[in-house]
Design an enzyme around this catalytic site. Structure first.
Site, mmCIF file in Angstrom:
data_model
loop_
_atom_site.group_PDB
_atom_site.id
_atom_site.type_symbol
_atom_site.label_atom_id
_atom_site.label_comp_id
_atom_site.label_asym_id
_atom_site.label_seq_id
_atom_site.Cartn_x
_atom_site.Cartn_y
_atom_site.Cartn_z
ATOM 1 N N ARG A 199 0.921 -1.183 0.024
ATOM 2 C CA ARG A 199 -0.079 -0.002 -0.002
ATOM 3 C C ARG A 199 1.038 1.273 0.006
ATOM 4 N NH1 ARG A 199 -2.784 -1.547 3.783
ATOM 5 N NH2 ARG A 199 -4.631 -2.051 2.821
ATOM 6 N N TYR A 200 2.093 1.259 0.697
ATOM 7 C CA TYR A 200 2.763 2.536 0.816
ATOM 8 C C TYR A 200 3.995 2.104 0.039
ATOM 9 C CZ TYR A 200 0.038 3.538 4.763
ATOM 10 O OH TYR A 200 -1.299 3.674 5.589
ATOM 11 N N ARG A 257 7.087 0.133 2.192
ATOM 12 C CA ARG A 257 6.986 -0.879 2.903
ATOM 13 C C ARG A 257 5.708 -1.743 2.602
ATOM 14 N NH1 ARG A 257 5.725 3.900 4.926
ATOM 15 N NH2 ARG A 257 3.744 4.386 6.023
ATOM 16 N N CYS A 312 -4.121 -17.659 14.251
ATOM 17 C CA CYS A 312 -3.773 -16.834 15.116
ATOM 18 C C CYS A 312 -3.843 -17.806 16.640
ATOM 19 C CB CYS A 312 -4.989 -15.642 15.470
ATOM 20 S SG CYS A 312 -4.670 -14.369 14.136
ATOM 21 N N CYS A 348 -10.001 -12.575 17.893
ATOM 22 C CA CYS A 348 -10.645 -11.534 18.560
ATOM 23 C C CYS A 348 -11.857 -11.324 18.082
ATOM 24 C CB CYS A 348 -9.667 -10.358 18.733
ATOM 25 S SG CYS A 348 -8.073 -10.548 19.378
ATOM 26 N N CYS A 386 -11.939 -8.315 15.199
ATOM 27 C CA CYS A 386 -10.793 -8.770 14.205
ATOM 28 C C CYS A 386 -11.317 -7.921 12.733
ATOM 29 C CB CYS A 386 -10.290 -9.881 14.082
ATOM 30 S SG CYS A 386 -9.081 -10.109 12.690
ATOM 31 N N ARG A 440 -9.791 -8.398 10.107
ATOM 32 C CA ARG A 440 -9.527 -9.597 9.130
ATOM 33 C C ARG A 440 -10.251 -10.836 9.452
ATOM 34 N NH1 ARG A 440 -3.317 -8.159 8.913
ATOM 35 N NH2 ARG A 440 -3.504 -6.891 7.025
ATOM 36 N N ASP A 483 -12.084 -0.554 12.904
ATOM 37 C CA ASP A 483 -12.638 -0.540 11.337
ATOM 38 C C ASP A 483 -13.975 -1.133 11.357
ATOM 39 O OD1 ASP A 483 -9.954 0.010 10.454
ATOM 40 O OD2 ASP A 483 -9.237 -1.853 11.254
ATOM 41 N N ASP A 515 -7.986 3.891 9.764
ATOM 42 C CA ASP A 515 -7.675 3.099 8.372
ATOM 43 C C ASP A 515 -8.728 3.553 7.591
ATOM 44 O OD1 ASP A 515 -5.554 1.548 7.205
ATOM 45 O OD2 ASP A 515 -5.535 0.504 9.079
ATOM 46 N N LYS A 569 -3.417 4.611 6.588
ATOM 47 C CA LYS A 569 -4.039 5.425 8.005
ATOM 48 C C LYS A 569 -3.880 6.908 7.907
ATOM 49 C CE LYS A 569 -2.155 1.563 10.478
ATOM 50 N NZ LYS A 569 -1.894 0.516 9.510
#
Length: 352
Positions: free
Chosen positions: A91-92, A95, A104, A108, A111, A113, A273, A310, A317
């Site tokens: 995206r950037y 990075r 995981c 959570c 989450c 995702r 999100d 985001d 972000k």
């Protein structure tokens, strides 16, 4: 007797005493849609917990997860739009995200995702991982690789070490950053073998720990964080602003103080999100900005993360914290201190 198995079903949560049978009976549709996993370490802490306690809200399923609002989306931060090869999000310019696995230690309930992780989610096989590493290797503008997923510290130390070694051998990669819930959810996993796998010779390894409430910073968790810090690994934190968990200035203050005392610099406080079924966790932006504003003056800069949003659709972000400055260079500025008192700051003086 010490628990040894992760609970991966409603029945498992009931058997562990973390979920009342009458509550479990109403959660079948939630369990069918979203993955469940709660580690033995967390099960010990959740046994007999009140359903609305900060830990239970984060880790135990709720019928509110079936309530999907119109603005919610399966890919709320737009990973797919920026994925040139499987496992990479670019995206950037400088990075990339490297998502090597979908698993995981704990899933959570908020989450972002949640539609992609869990049993049956995409993980990279050997060829796909090689292709992802080749993508990074061939682009000299990539300076930072962020290992995420899933949780990268769920990889075996052997495989983790192979990935770290491959990235460390790329001269243009300066930082390898790991985003993880492991110290909070499964602290025993921070072992000597794992620490050895994170050793590098050229680049720098950083670890970003996901922690949302001061009650998560137990003796076991702080010991795991100390192992990472003592190994020379810089630590930062990521937290999500969650209704009913940490949407209180005193709770956030306690969380960030404890993190700093554990040698973890608070890095990001994420606005929730737009993931499906998470509306019951999200605060309003104005509410979040006011909470962050109340931290000014109460805690030092070491304890203050950036409050970020985001942008839906994959636009990255953006800081959304409170504004303290108004005016302009010609007429002068007004700046507000932590007490809310406004002060004049002079305009720019033209050079003679």
């Amino acid at each position: 007797m010490k628990r040894t198995a992760t609970a991966r079903s409603l029945d498992g949560l009931v058997a562990a005493g973390a979920l009342a049978p009458e509550r479990a009976a109403a959660l079948g549709r939630v369990a069918d849609r979203y993955a469940i996993a709660v580690t033995p370490y967390l099960l010990d802490r959740l046994e007999g917990a009140e359903p609305d306690s900060p830990l239970a809200r984060q880790y135990l399923p709720s019928s509110a997860e079936l309530e999907v609002t119109p603005e919610e989306r399966a890919d709320p931060i737009g990973d797919a739009a920026w994925s040139p090869v499987k496992g990479i999000v670019h995206r950037y310019p400088d990075r990339v995200l490297l998502k090597a696995l979908h698993a995981c230690p704990v899933y959570c309930r908020f989450c972002f995702r949640r539609e992609m992780v869990g049993p049956g989610g995409d993980a990279l096989d050997a060829d796909e991982l090689a292709a992802a590493l080749d993508y990074i290797r061939q682009r000299n503008d990539i300076w930072e690789v962020i290992m995420t997923g899933g949780d990268p510290l769920m990889l075996s130390p052997r495989r983790l070490g192979e990935i770290v070694s491959a990235l460390d051998a790329m001269p243009h990669v300066g930082v390898i950053r790991f985003h993880t819930r492991v110290p909070v959810a499964d602290p025993e996993r921070i072992s000597a073998d794992l620490l050895s796998a994170l050793k590098v010779s050229d680049s720098a390894v950083w670890v970003a720990v996901h922690c949302n409430h001061p009650d998560e910073l137990t003796e076991e968790t702080t010991a795991a964080l100390a192992k990472l810090a003592d190994a020379g690994i810089p630590l930062v934190s990521q937290s999500v602003l969650l209704r009913g968990v940490n949407d209180d200035a005193a709770v956030l203050e306690a969380l960030f103080r404890r993190l700093v005392r554990a040698r973890v610099k608070p890095y990001y406080l994420h606005h929730g999100d737009l993931a499906p079924g998470t509306a019951h966790f999200r605060t309003g932006l104005d509410e979040g900005r006011e909470l962050v504003k109340r931290l000014r003056g109460r805690v030092s800069g070491l304890c203050q993360p950036a409050y970020v949003l985001d942008i839906p659709g994959g636009h990255g972000k953006a800081p959304v914290g409170p504004d303290c400055l108004s005016g302009d260079a010609d007429a002068g500025y007004v700046v507000e201190d932590y007490r809310g008192v406004r002060h004049a700051y002079p305009p720019v003086t033209e050079k003679l």
